[in-house]
Write a protein that holds these residues in place. Sequence first.
Motif, short mmCIF file in Angstrom:
data_model
loop_
_atom_site.label_atom_id
_atom_site.label_comp_id
_atom_site.label_asym_id
_atom_site.label_seq_id
_atom_site.Cartn_x
_atom_site.Cartn_y
_atom_site.Cartn_z
N ILE A 49 0.86 -1.18 0.00
CA ILE A 49 0.00 0.00 0.00
C ILE A 49 0.90 1.23 0.00
O ILE A 49 1.72 1.41 0.91
CB ILE A 49 -0.93 0.00 1.22
CG1 ILE A 49 -1.86 -1.22 1.15
CG2 ILE A 49 -1.75 1.29 1.28
CD1 ILE A 49 -2.77 -1.35 2.34
N SER A 50 0.76 2.03 -1.03
CA SER A 50 1.63 3.18 -1.22
C SER A 50 1.56 4.13 -0.01
O SER A 50 0.48 4.42 0.51
CB SER A 50 1.22 3.94 -2.50
OG SER A 50 2.03 5.08 -2.68
N GLY A 51 2.73 4.60 0.42
CA GLY A 51 2.81 5.55 1.51
C GLY A 51 2.74 4.93 2.89
O GLY A 51 2.76 5.65 3.89
N THR A 52 2.66 3.60 2.94
CA THR A 52 2.64 2.90 4.24
C THR A 52 3.62 1.74 4.18
O THR A 52 4.02 1.29 3.08
CB THR A 52 1.25 2.35 4.56
OG1 THR A 52 1.01 1.17 3.78
CG2 THR A 52 0.16 3.37 4.28
N PRO A 53 4.02 1.20 5.31
CA PRO A 53 4.89 0.02 5.31
C PRO A 53 4.10 -1.28 5.19
O PRO A 53 4.68 -2.36 5.37
CB PRO A 53 5.60 0.12 6.67
CG PRO A 53 4.61 0.81 7.55
CD PRO A 53 3.87 1.78 6.67
N LEU A 54 2.80 -1.22 4.92
CA LEU A 54 1.98 -2.42 4.89
C LEU A 54 2.19 -3.18 3.59
O LEU A 54 2.31 -2.59 2.51
CB LEU A 54 0.50 -2.05 5.03
CG LEU A 54 0.11 -1.28 6.29
CD1 LEU A 54 -1.35 -0.90 6.25
CD2 LEU A 54 0.42 -2.11 7.53
N GLY A 55 2.18 -4.50 3.67
CA GLY A 55 2.36 -5.31 2.47
C GLY A 55 2.34 -6.79 2.79
O GLY A 55 2.36 -7.21 3.94
N THR A 56 2.27 -7.59 1.73
CA THR A 56 2.31 -9.04 1.85
C THR A 56 2.77 -9.60 0.51
O THR A 56 3.11 -8.84 -0.41
CB THR A 56 0.93 -9.62 2.25
OG1 THR A 56 1.06 -11.02 2.47
CG2 THR A 56 -0.11 -9.38 1.16
N GLU A 73 -8.24 6.89 1.25
CA GLU A 73 -7.93 6.59 -0.14
C GLU A 73 -6.59 5.87 -0.20
O GLU A 73 -5.55 6.42 0.19
CB GLU A 73 -7.88 7.88 -0.96
CG GLU A 73 -7.73 7.65 -2.46
CD GLU A 73 -9.02 7.14 -3.09
OE1 GLU A 73 -8.93 6.41 -4.09
OE2 GLU A 73 -10.12 7.47 -2.58
N LEU A 74 -6.61 4.62 -0.71
CA LEU A 74 -5.41 3.79 -0.73
C LEU A 74 -5.04 3.45 -2.17
O LEU A 74 -5.90 3.28 -3.03
CB LEU A 74 -5.63 2.50 0.05
CG LEU A 74 -6.07 2.63 1.51
CD1 LEU A 74 -6.40 1.26 2.08
CD2 LEU A 74 -4.99 3.32 2.34
N THR A 75 -3.74 3.32 -2.41
CA THR A 75 -3.24 2.84 -3.70
C THR A 75 -2.52 1.53 -3.47
O THR A 75 -1.50 1.48 -2.77
CB THR A 75 -2.28 3.85 -4.34
OG1 THR A 75 -2.96 5.10 -4.54
CG2 THR A 75 -1.77 3.33 -5.67
N ALA A 86 1.51 -3.13 -11.38
CA ALA A 86 0.09 -2.79 -11.54
C ALA A 86 -0.39 -2.13 -10.26
O ALA A 86 0.13 -2.42 -9.16
CB ALA A 86 -0.73 -4.04 -11.84
N SER A 87 -1.36 -1.25 -10.37
CA SER A 87 -1.88 -0.55 -9.19
C SER A 87 -3.38 -0.33 -9.33
O SER A 87 -3.91 -0.25 -10.44
CB SER A 87 -1.15 0.78 -8.99
OG SER A 87 -1.39 1.65 -10.09
N ARG A 88 -4.04 -0.24 -8.19
CA ARG A 88 -5.48 0.04 -8.14
C ARG A 88 -5.73 0.96 -6.95
O ARG A 88 -5.11 0.80 -5.88
CB ARG A 88 -6.27 -1.26 -7.95
CG ARG A 88 -6.11 -2.29 -9.08
CD ARG A 88 -7.13 -2.07 -10.17
NE ARG A 88 -8.48 -2.31 -9.70
CZ ARG A 88 -9.07 -3.50 -9.64
NH1 ARG A 88 -8.38 -4.58 -9.99
NH2 ARG A 88 -10.32 -3.62 -9.24
N ASN A 89 -6.65 1.90 -7.12
CA ASN A 89 -7.08 2.76 -6.01
C ASN A 89 -8.33 2.17 -5.37
O ASN A 89 -9.23 1.67 -6.06
CB ASN A 89 -7.36 4.17 -6.50
CG ASN A 89 -6.11 4.87 -7.00
OD1 ASN A 89 -5.02 4.65 -6.46
ND2 ASN A 89 -6.26 5.72 -8.01
N VAL A 90 -8.38 2.29 -4.05
CA VAL A 90 -9.50 1.71 -3.33
C VAL A 90 -9.76 2.50 -2.05
O VAL A 90 -8.83 3.06 -1.46
CB VAL A 90 -9.24 0.23 -3.00
CG1 VAL A 90 -8.07 0.08 -2.04
CG2 VAL A 90 -10.48 -0.43 -2.43
N LYS A 91 -11.01 2.55 -1.65
CA LYS A 91 -11.38 3.18 -0.39
C LYS A 91 -12.55 2.39 0.18
O LYS A 91 -13.55 2.16 -0.49
CB LYS A 91 -11.78 4.64 -0.61
CG LYS A 91 -12.14 5.37 0.68
CD LYS A 91 -12.48 6.84 0.40
CE LYS A 91 -12.83 7.58 1.69
NZ LYS A 91 -13.17 9.01 1.43
#
Length: 819
Positions: A49-56, A73-75, A86-91
Amino acid sequence: MIFFRTLLSAGILFLFTQTPAGAQSSIIRLYGSIHDEQGIPVPLANISISGTPLGTVSNDKGEYSLAAPANTELTVIVTILGYESASRNVKGTENERIRLDFILEIAFEDISEVYVYHVSDREGSLNRLDIRPLSLLPSTATPIESLLKTMPGVTGRNEFSSQYSVRGGNFDENLVYVNGIEIYRPLLIRSGQQEGLSFINPDLVGTVRFSAGGFSSRYGDKMSSVLDITYREPVTFSASASASLLGASAHAEGISSNGKFNHISGLRYKTNQYLLQTLDEKGDFQSSFIDFQSYANYHASERLKFSFLGNYSNNNYGFAPTTRETSFGTFDNPMQLMVWFEGRDANVFETFSAALTSHYRPRPNMNLKLTMSAFSSVETETFDIRGRYHLNQIEQQLSPDRTRDSIMNIGVGAFLNHARNYLEARVLSISQQGDITYDFNKTEWGLKVEKQLFDDNLREWQVIDSSGYNLPYSGKDIATWQLIDSENTLDIFRFSAFLQNTTRLSPGNTTVDINGGLRTTFSDFNNKLIVSPRSSITIYPGGVNNLVLHLSGGYYYQMPFYKELRDEAGNINFEILPQRSVHLVSGADYFLNIWDRPFKISYEMYYKWLYDIIPYSIDNIRVRYTGMNNAKGYAAGFDTKLHGDFVRGIDSWISLSLLQTRESVELFNEITGERSFTDYYSRPTDQLFNFALFFQDYLPNNPTYKIHMKLMYSSRLPFSPPKTPPYEKMFRMPSYKRVDLGISKELSNRQKDPEKGHIAGNFRSLWLSAEIFNMLDIRNTVSYSWLKTVSRDPGIPGEFAIPGYLSGRRINIKVTAKF
């Protein structure tokens, strides 16, 4: 590594989402799958998730799950080496679950060559096959089986049929699974011309795994091999269509807007009339084979999924023969058979199968599966064929008009073949399977209850007249040369269960995978309970990154199915026992560079002890059993394969197999009352040498032109005259030699324009292919017809083996489009 990365992400998310006491947590759950453009899962993709350290990262099925902050609003970004990001925006709102699926495009960039070794796709003797050449493989039968016949240890000598033999076993000894469902086929088929389409639809296939022996306990009770097919789950809309002189096919796949439902379906039509015109027998061929399959999935939740697999097949084969002209013999003694026919052969094989499966994941490390399946086959085989024949010795040299004249008549006669065979077969089953993974262990189990129902009425006979003498000649009565007259109803209950565990050990720098399991089966037909222990070990030696070793073996029983229960007259032996086999298989995969390109050399050595086996004979593709467990035997051999970039960037391979399989029959002396075994003699599949080459190439300056060549050579197979035990008299048919060549041109290859939608012309690729079957026009023998003569001349034998030849050279044009 994946575990620690997931744990770290969860910890960071926990810190980010902590609120004062009394406040509610505010998170959403993102989940979905990552696939490439071909629909193949992409494991180990990075999801962040862009701008955060979150991931898997995605698992081996391309699936992922990730918690993220709500009302923000997350990317979401997906990256992996070799693919475009690839990227997708989601909220999402609080506690909402959102499915995001990604399709990654292959990234192209100029880099220096890098070779990767020690990429394992092996589980003991189970190996994953490369299916990328399927769409362009020159083949008269189903591409999957045609590709399989180029593998070491596998032979197939009939281009009309998808049946294959593995390491000395017949086709009835092979297991075939699609999505974990055991596949059955029509049972009365006697020739490749009647067979039509196999179950496996190549347009739907995602992965193919194959073992030529020594497979694990989760697979069923057969003695030779297992072919494990998985149909893919779509991640976007896609479709394809192809048409040729041998038939047509089309498929479509798609996914719902919310990602919960997906399906993939295929329709196939085949006709082999174009090939049948090259046979010695002439007449009116009418063949039509139609097949429809659909695989659908509904994701009720992240933990629960329902799957449905359905198939309907209708195979019609009709033939009204008129004449046959077959030349055979030697250069010094050329012979010719002329036959004039009356009558017709009509066959209908209608099959239906369906399976409904529920998948439930109560915990991240546990999977449970419940499957209900049904198979039904209604088969009709009818023919009345009358023939008059002349058998002549002909001139050694061609006459001026390029023909050979008859110099002596050896035999004249007539025959009448009659059949009214009807069969209804049904197999109903319910099974439960599961697996649980913990630390470096994976435990799997399964239970299955099965009901087999058979209702048949078989009436088949043959009358032969040679020079006015009825055969077999008695001087009094008119007798049949062959007679089957039976009517039976069978109701068989079968229960099976297995338990196995796979453990990974890491002593030093070496990695060792150990699999051990137990399988048990009970059948009320003979009230026999069998227990089959099986195990395998795979070793990745430390310090040697390009070597994989494996050893596997165990007990393999084969419970009698419909055909094994009967003798050659159609009578059922209610005392029949399961056939037994003990496998020992050892092998290795070695990765290396040749011509600065990656290659892999694989080999396996094996020995199979055979007990309580049922002797059989093979006529074309029809296996006829004696109906008695009165033989023992063995099969031993060596298989090797060289696989790699013979041409830079595309795979080709060479397979070589050596085999010896023999059996010994127990005889009873009615005078002395003693029992004894015969000397060992060759089994019907005793093929000493088999060689296969699959080669791909392209024009260096224009890779849109491609060439695919399949070359096969199989040494001579044994056969015996009818009603003559093979241990008394045996011959060998000529070796099998065949070359098929495909030349393809890619007319168009472009990315789909999303603005056009799914309209005509908006396709991904368009191929035009010319296929040359049996390019060298070699007359391969598939079986023999035996002609009896009655003559007073001692120089003329009493019977002749008339070869039945397969198809000659044919050119096929094929168009393939992918949308």
